[in-house]
Design a protein around this motif. Structure first.
Motif, PDB file in Angstrom:
ATOM      1  N   TYR B 578      63.345  36.868  88.023  1.00  0.00           N
ATOM      2  CA  TYR B 578      65.242  36.777  88.327  1.00  0.00           C
ATOM      3  C   TYR B 578      65.530  37.334  89.140  1.00  0.00           C
ATOM      4  O   TYR B 578      66.250  37.370  89.932  1.00  0.00           O
ATOM      5  CB  TYR B 578      65.705  36.593  86.762  1.00  0.00           C
ATOM      6  CG  TYR B 578      66.824  37.410  86.582  1.00  0.00           C
ATOM      7  CD1 TYR B 578      68.352  35.454  87.086  1.00  0.00           C
ATOM      8  CD2 TYR B 578      67.753  38.079  86.228  1.00  0.00           C
ATOM      9  CE1 TYR B 578      69.329  36.202  87.050  1.00  0.00           C
ATOM     10  CE2 TYR B 578      68.571  37.942  86.471  1.00  0.00           C
ATOM     11  CZ  TYR B 578      69.543  37.195  86.677  1.00  0.00           C
ATOM     12  OH  TYR B 578      71.679  37.676  87.174  1.00  0.00           O
ATOM     13  N   PHE B 579      65.134  38.812  88.579  1.00  0.00           N
ATOM     14  CA  PHE B 579      65.980  39.515  89.539  1.00  0.00           C
ATOM     15  C   PHE B 579      65.060  39.778  90.924  1.00  0.00           C
ATOM     16  O   PHE B 579      66.774  40.165  91.394  1.00  0.00           O
ATOM     17  CB  PHE B 579      66.005  41.326  88.517  1.00  0.00           C
ATOM     18  CG  PHE B 579      67.026  42.666  88.749  1.00  0.00           C
ATOM     19  CD1 PHE B 579      68.135  42.560  87.633  1.00  0.00           C
ATOM     20  CD2 PHE B 579      66.347  43.350  90.051  1.00  0.00           C
ATOM     21  CE1 PHE B 579      68.828  43.341  89.125  1.00  0.00           C
ATOM     22  CE2 PHE B 579      67.440  44.341  89.827  1.00  0.00           C
ATOM     23  CZ  PHE B 579      68.630  44.135  89.845  1.00  0.00           C
ATOM     24  N   SER B 581      63.609  37.748  92.703  1.00  0.00           N
ATOM     25  CA  SER B 581      63.716  35.924  93.732  1.00  0.00           C
ATOM     26  C   SER B 581      65.480  37.166  93.790  1.00  0.00           C
ATOM     27  O   SER B 581      66.202  35.858  95.382  1.00  0.00           O
ATOM     28  CB  SER B 581      63.537  35.687  93.004  1.00  0.00           C
ATOM     29  OG  SER B 581      63.994  35.688  91.954  1.00  0.00           O
ATOM     30  N   LEU B 582      66.607  37.049  93.093  1.00  0.00           N
ATOM     31  CA  LEU B 582      67.815  36.692  93.247  1.00  0.00           C
ATOM     32  C   LEU B 582      68.480  37.976  94.605  1.00  0.00           C
ATOM     33  O   LEU B 582      68.623  37.415  95.558  1.00  0.00           O
ATOM     34  CB  LEU B 582      68.569  36.956  91.986  1.00  0.00           C
ATOM     35  CG  LEU B 582      70.137  36.893  91.828  1.00  0.00           C
ATOM     36  CD1 LEU B 582      70.365  34.679  92.299  1.00  0.00           C
ATOM     37  CD2 LEU B 582      70.666  37.073  91.088  1.00  0.00           C
ATOM     38  N   LEU B 583      67.731  39.516  94.166  1.00  0.00           N
ATOM     39  CA  LEU B 583      67.756  39.890  95.052  1.00  0.00           C
ATOM     40  C   LEU B 583      67.828  39.996  96.370  1.00  0.00           C
ATOM     41  O   LEU B 583      67.904  40.045  97.674  1.00  0.00           O
ATOM     42  CB  LEU B 583      67.310  41.378  94.992  1.00  0.00           C
ATOM     43  CG  LEU B 583      68.731  41.937  94.050  1.00  0.00           C
ATOM     44  CD1 LEU B 583      67.784  43.317  93.947  1.00  0.00           C
ATOM     45  CD2 LEU B 583      69.969  42.332  94.306  1.00  0.00           C
ATOM     46  N   VAL B 585      66.755  36.993  97.502  1.00  0.00           N
ATOM     47  CA  VAL B 585      67.619  35.850  98.458  1.00  0.00           C
ATOM     48  C   VAL B 585      68.895  36.256  99.255  1.00  0.00           C
ATOM     49  O   VAL B 585      69.391  35.416  99.892  1.00  0.00           O
ATOM     50  CB  VAL B 585      67.744  34.683  97.444  1.00  0.00           C
ATOM     51  CG1 VAL B 585      68.266  34.557  96.439  1.00  0.00           C
ATOM     52  CG2 VAL B 585      67.770  33.185  98.959  1.00  0.00           C
ATOM     53  N   LEU B 586      68.679  37.269  98.092  1.00  0.00           N
ATOM     54  CA  LEU B 586      70.380  37.617  98.964  1.00  0.00           C
ATOM     55  C   LEU B 586      70.193  38.752 100.169  1.00  0.00           C
ATOM     56  O   LEU B 586      70.946  38.738 101.130  1.00  0.00           O
ATOM     57  CB  LEU B 586      71.131  38.437  97.837  1.00  0.00           C
ATOM     58  CG  LEU B 586      71.735  37.979  96.808  1.00  0.00           C
ATOM     59  CD1 LEU B 586      72.574  39.109  95.349  1.00  0.00           C
ATOM     60  CD2 LEU B 586      73.091  37.057  97.063  1.00  0.00           C
ATOM     61  N   ARG B 588      67.145  38.361 102.226  1.00  0.00           N
ATOM     62  CA  ARG B 588      65.826  37.804 102.975  1.00  0.00           C
ATOM     63  C   ARG B 588      66.049  37.868 104.214  1.00  0.00           C
ATOM     64  O   ARG B 588      65.683  38.701 105.443  1.00  0.00           O
ATOM     65  CB  ARG B 588      65.339  37.234 101.980  1.00  0.00           C
ATOM     66  CG  ARG B 588      63.986  36.859 103.104  1.00  0.00           C
ATOM     67  CD  ARG B 588      63.643  34.928 101.806  1.00  0.00           C
ATOM     68  NE  ARG B 588      64.434  34.135 101.261  1.00  0.00           N
ATOM     69  CZ  ARG B 588      64.369  33.219 100.985  1.00  0.00           C
ATOM     70  NH1 ARG B 588      63.297  32.711  99.987  1.00  0.00           N
ATOM     71  NH2 ARG B 588      65.130  32.148 100.196  1.00  0.00           N
TER      72      ARG B 588
END
Lengths: 459, 660
Positions: B578-579, B581-583, B585-586, B588
């Motif tokens: 979670y942590f 992949s979210l970071l 995508v923010l 990338r």
């Protein structure tokens, strides 16, 4: 042509609304509410109807409703909904009045979602117009996101189950939606009221204050402000009237004032109802304290219960901090990246909370799935949407089966059920991540449409 | 009453100075002067209807007040007197029980059963004479002390989640009482040995000689109790010391060989028995320290009626034969609601010695069948529902033959009511919904407020306190069956809170059903020698009629005990997913576009500026400035960069300085 389409759309919209209400009423008339009220997916220790009834019983027998560890909700909810837990009408199902309140709460939420969605759509169209993108993007293909979101909310099996299962999550969801609606339509007292009540009921909506501030400060979702500036630079004409408004502090101070007022009001009411039973401290300890310390380890669709059942006592506090901080850590990066889209930010926050909260239920999922409907146009080219849909269907079918195998038949064990909870958490993670990347791509697409080249990645 | 007691006391004072019952002699302590420590040993035998025999050993030691005696004792166990002094115990009862008292066939209305039928496992209650806020601390210390004294896991009662504070429905309650049970405690000879050590003669002489371990533990029911009463209270001024009652109640199956020899054809004849046949031992004289030392044989009302025994013919009766001649025979004082009377045969052990050991036997000649006196309502408790998520407890009360008699006796005044107190403690992991309490009378659901006169509830707190429910029911006298049901959710525990054998389930302690309108007492015809016997005077006291229900075994869901590490690692992986992949995508796409821009810029410019710009981009973590950007803004950003570098350097220096 467009008028006709609109007409058909709105007609079928009301049809669907009425159909979903009738479906709920039919389910209510089933005996014992189909045993939904004791399903772990529906009733968590925070939203369980039976615990509410127990709290009311304790209150009626002049004890603190927080005596024992049964009730963990708000004292106001107890005063409002408590009497409905015992009131019976002859010849009608036992909890008819309470169910009707849930149905009404659902319908009101759906209407508020629809109004907010229309608001958002208008704002979006306006911003497209000011960017002169109306020609490039076929506006007539734009879906009525408000109607869609409201229908998703009303017809979602999760919402129906939470409503018929007598949990208190329809009320909590309504408070959250009220807050967003108020902020979108600039009804500041209403937004403050919704925010205070939602926070009071389930703590996690407290972080919605950030999207609400953005909403009040710079208005509803729009493409990044920089795009407008670039657009006007290109045209060498700076038309101030077409620019979205800058950040203004006035409404925020107004909001803070109202939020303060409402919270004092709520706290005073709680204080009065708990005067002789330890006062507010007792309430905070058994509502917020109970949420934060994950004392109840009964299975639910989240991942924390099994983790804390298995983890060694020594590390318990450490992991409590780590898991709660996981929510808090993402607040800032998301707020920076999505500050031009406060409603979408609110959706992401709600989704993250419902994924990582200590006692999640399907009612929380229903809320963020409903809000997702607002962004059908932006999320049109989201990846993995079929996979996610199938995943949600699969998990919601498998999870009761695994629960049955473990708890009722004794043939499965806890790992079976926990696996479905893990899969569910992963699905939610994929949804959030893909959703965010789709919205960022959408912004990028708009920028490319304006500038013709990928540039200025930092928005 | 006063008039009656006066001659009584006078008689005592004049007659002898050997004995004085502490509680009778409140007023006469001072005249008597120095009180002595006393010890008595008694055994009561009682044939039971279902071919069994009840043996009730009763040892009583009384210690004089500590002020008059210092801390020296002749007979009284020092450990107990220290215990009482240290924790200021007013009253305490500890019982170790194995097996379940069969209320239906062994009776429940006589003093013997209502005070000696105990729930399986360990039961402890104590009344303290300390201020309210010290009670819990005293209780904790007491449990640890008793645990050491009796080699039992009584110390598990220390945690607040295991003991409770009954308000009013626990009959001996008088304010500062604490009550705790351990239903799954195994009781064995290791608990009996320390208990015997408190007796002055241990099991080396006197009646205690009969306590042969194999025969005791072969019985159907075995309950070993320790009851302490201390009237030592500095505020009241009256101080009669400590009374320690040790009782052991066993229900045994006599060997029926003798019966078969005599009446081979008769299947239903009661088995004949003798002390030597049931215990394998005989009594060779009394414990020299004990006064009195006697053995009683009790034929209860039903039995004497079945035998046709009346006050006239009880000396010579046709249906059975005693192997020894009783020294005395007592007849019960006739009471209003039953015609037949209990008969008590008394044998004095003092008369016997090593060469002529005491052995009493009872030989039945004709088959007899009788019923013991039952409690007004027979209580039983069971679980309803299936699965491990939720269930319901049901306490059902059934009328016995007693109620019918009671009803006919009281039917003159139209509305008669039967009061029943229910005291139920549930552990915290049985999460009771008190609002789901339902009452059924004669299988008809009734409004709770009609039947329940008073209810006191203290709901359970997770891991903190058990749930306690005290209910007073007012039932109509003609009731056949009554039932209370209450729903509960089964809790989920952490893996280290499960007992070693988790799949066995957890025990819910017995509920206590008491009938405050009834008192079991057995008053024998007035005789001064009765007062010498602590056992019989205890029978004469009015003791409340109460019965314990069965212990319930609740199976709880278990997690997988074998793989905590897997759960921890997999959950943490999901959180990392979670942590991360979210970071990702923010930020990338930013990197991708940066590369695109870099590639674009590299085509245009030479090597050195590219390197420089690369460096600066790395330092700033920002996109490359296009080369044709206005120089003013560039210089501005450069100054910002310098500031940043200085800040980082300052931080590094400070860090170094702080840690060196």
């Amino acid at each position: 042509m467009e008028k006709l389409k609109k007409k058909i759309g709105s007609f079928s919209f009301w049809n669907w609304v009425i159909a979903s209400i009738i479906f709920r009423l039919i389910l209510i008339y089933f005996p014992k509410n189909l045993n939904l009220s004791s399903r772990p997916e529906v009733s968590t220790p925070l939203t369980s109807f039976r615990r509410l009834a127990e709290g009311y019983w304790l209150k009626q027998s002049s004890m603190s409703s927080y005596a024992g560890s049964m009730y963990h909700g708000s004292p106001l909810l107890l005063s409002l909904l408590g009497p409905l837990t015992v009131k019976r009408i002859e010849g009608q199902p036992n909890h008819l009045l309470y169910s009707l309140v849930s149905v009404i709460a659902d319908v009101v939420s759906a209407m508020l979602i629809r109004a907010t969605g229309q608001n958002l759509r208008l704002a979006y169209l306006r911003s497209l117009e000011s960017l002169d993108l109306v020609k490039q993007i076929d506006v007539s293909e734009f879906l009525f996101s408000g109607d869609i979101a409201a229908l998703i909310y009303l017809c979602n099996p999760f919402t129906i189950v939470a409503c018929v299962g007598l949990s208190t999550s329809p009320i909590e969801n309504m408070a959250v939606i009220l807050c967003l609606y108020g902020a979108c339509s600039r009804l500041i007292p209403l937004a403050a009221f919704g925010w205070v009540i939602a926070t009071h009921l389930s703590l996690y909506p407290a972080i919605l204050i950030i999207p609400v501030i953005f909403l009040l400060g710079c208005g509803p979702d729009s493409p990044p402000r920089k795009l407008f500036l670039q657009r006007h630079q290109q045209k060498e004409v700076l038309n101030q009237s077409k620019l979205p408004p800058g950040f203004s502090w006035g409404p925020i101070i107004h909001f803070a004032f109202w939020a303060f007022l409402w919270s004092v009001y709520v706290l005073v009411l709680c204080g009065i109802s708990l005067k002789q039973f330890g006062g507010l401290w007792e309430m905070f300890k058994s509502t917020y304290g109970f949420i934060l310390t994950v004392e109840d380890l009964s299975p639910n669709i989240g991942v924390l219960w099994y983790f804390f059942a298995e983890v060694f006592e020594f590390f318990r506090n450490f992991f409590l901090i780590v898991f709660h901080v996981n929510i808090l850590f993402m607040i800032l990066p998301l707020a920076i990246r999505l500050r031009h889209r406060p409603c979408y930010l609110a959706f992401v926050y709600v989704a993250i909370c419902s994924m990582l909260k200590s006692y999640p239920s399907v009612g929380d999922s229903a809320l963020y799935l409903g809000l997702l409907g607002w962004f059908v146009n932006e999320l049109a080219d989201m990846q993995f949407s079929l996979f996610l849909f199938c995943g949600y269907v699969g998990v919601s079918l498998l999870s009761p089966v695994m629960h049955n195998l473990w708890i009722w038949r004794g043939t499965g064990n806890a790992n079976f059920y926990f696996t479905t909870a893990m899969v569910y958490a992963c699905l939610q993670i994929v949804l959030v991540v893909e959703g965010i990347s789709a919205v960022l791509n959408h912004d990028r697409k708009l920028r490319i449409l304006i500038t013709g080249k990928p540039q200025d990645a930092k928005s | 009453m006063v008039l009656l007691q006066r001659p009584h006391i006078l008689l005592l004072l004049i007659g002898t100075h050997q004995f004085l019952q502490c509680w009778i002699a409140f007023g006469s302590v001072n005249e008597e002067g120095q009180k002595q420590e006393e010890f008595s040993e008694e055994l009561l035998l009682k044939p039971l209807p279902d071919h069994k025999l009840l043996a009730h050993f009763h040892f009583q030691s009384s210690g004089p007040p500590s002020t008059s005696n210092g801390c020296h004792h002749h007979l009284f166990p020092k450990a107990i007197s220290q215990l009482v002094q240290k924790f200021r115990i007013k009253e305490m009862e500890l019982s170790f029980t194995k097996g379940r008292w069969n209320y239906e066939s062994w009776g429940g209305f006589d003093p013997l059963s209502s005070s000696n039928a105990k729930p399986p496992g360990v039961e402890l209650w104590a009344v303290f004479d300390v201020p309210q806020h010290h009670i819990d601390a005293s209780w904790k210390n007491l449990t640890h002390t008793l645990s050491g004294l009796f080699c039992a896991s009584i110390n598990f009662l220390e945690s607040t989640a295991t003991y409770s504070t009954p308000e009013w429905s626990f009959p001996p309650a008088s304010g500062n009482v604490r009550y705790g049970t351990l239903p799954c405690e195994a009781v064995c000879t290791e608990n009996l040995t320390p208990w015997l050590k408190l007796l002055p003669c241990r099991d080396k002489a006197g009646i205690a000689l009969l306590l042969d371990r194999p025969s005791l533990y072969r019985g159907f029911y075995h309950s070993q109790q320790l009851h302490l009463t201390s009237t030592g209270s500095s505020s009241e001024g009256i101080d009669s010391g400590i009374i320690l009652e040790q009782t052991l109640t066993v229900v045994l199956q006599p060997n029926s060989e003798m019966a078969i020899e005599v009446h081979a054809s008769e299947k239903h004849i009661q088995p004949s028995w003798s002390l030597s046949s049931i215990f394998g031992k005989q009594v060779s004289g009394r414990c020299v320290l004990a006064k009195p030392s006697s053995v009683y044989l009790l034929l209860d009302r039903g039995l004497s009626a079945a035998n046709g025994l009346t006050s006239e013919n009880f000396w010579s009766n046709p249906s059975f034969e005693l192997s020894a001649n009783p020294d005395r025979i007592f007849l019960e004082e006739s009471s209003s609601h039953s015609k037949s009377l209990s008969i008590l045969y008394m044998f004095q052990v003092e008369k016997y010695c090593e060469s002529e050991p005491f052995d009493i036997g009872l030989m039945w000649k004709v088959p007899v069948a009788w019923l013991c006196q039952q409690t007004p309502l027979h209580a039983s408790r069971f679980l309803m529902g299936s699965g491990n998520e939720r269930a319901a407890i049901a306490i059902s009360l059934k009328s016995t033959q007693f109620t019918e008699g009671f009803m006919s006796a009281n039917s003159k005044d139209g509305s008669c009511e039967l009061r029943v107190d229910v005291f139920q403690v549930v552990p915290w992991y049985v999460k009771v919904y008190f609002h789901s309490l339902r009452v059924f009378v004669d299988q008809q659901p009734r409004a709770v407020s009609d039947i329940i006169e008073k209810i006191h509830v203290s709901p359970s707190k997770d891991k903190m306190s058990p749930g306690v429910m005290e209910v007073v029911l007012k039932l109509p006298c003609r009731v056949n069956t009554a039932a209370l049901t209450i729903e509960f959710d089964k809790g989920f525990l952490r893996i280290d809170e499960y007992l070693p054998d988790a799949n066995q389930g957890f025990d819910i302690p017995s509920a206590i059903i008491s009938f405050p309108n009834f008192h079991a007492s057995m008053v024998f015809l007035e005789d001064d020698s009765l007062n010498k016997s602590p056992l019989l005077s205890k029978f004469q006291e009015k003791c409340p009629v109460m019965s314990y229900t069965e212990v319930l075994l609740v199976p709880l869901t278990t997690p997988d005990f074998s793989m905590p590490y897997n759960v921890i690692t997999i959950t943490c992986t999901v959180f990392a997913l979670y942590f991360g992949s979210l970071l990702n995508v923010l930020q990338r796409r930013v990197a991708e576009e940066e590369r695109f821009l870099k590639a674009k810029a590299a085509k245009k410019t030479g090597r050195l500026p590219l390197l420089l710009s690369k460096l600066s981009a790395k330092l700033r973590g920002r996109r490359l400035e296009p080369l044709h950007s206005p120089p003013s803004s560039s210089s501005f950003i450069n100054s910002k960069l310098v500031l940043k570098v200085i800040l980082v350097a300052g931080l590094a220096v400070g860090w170094q300085y702080f840690f060196s």
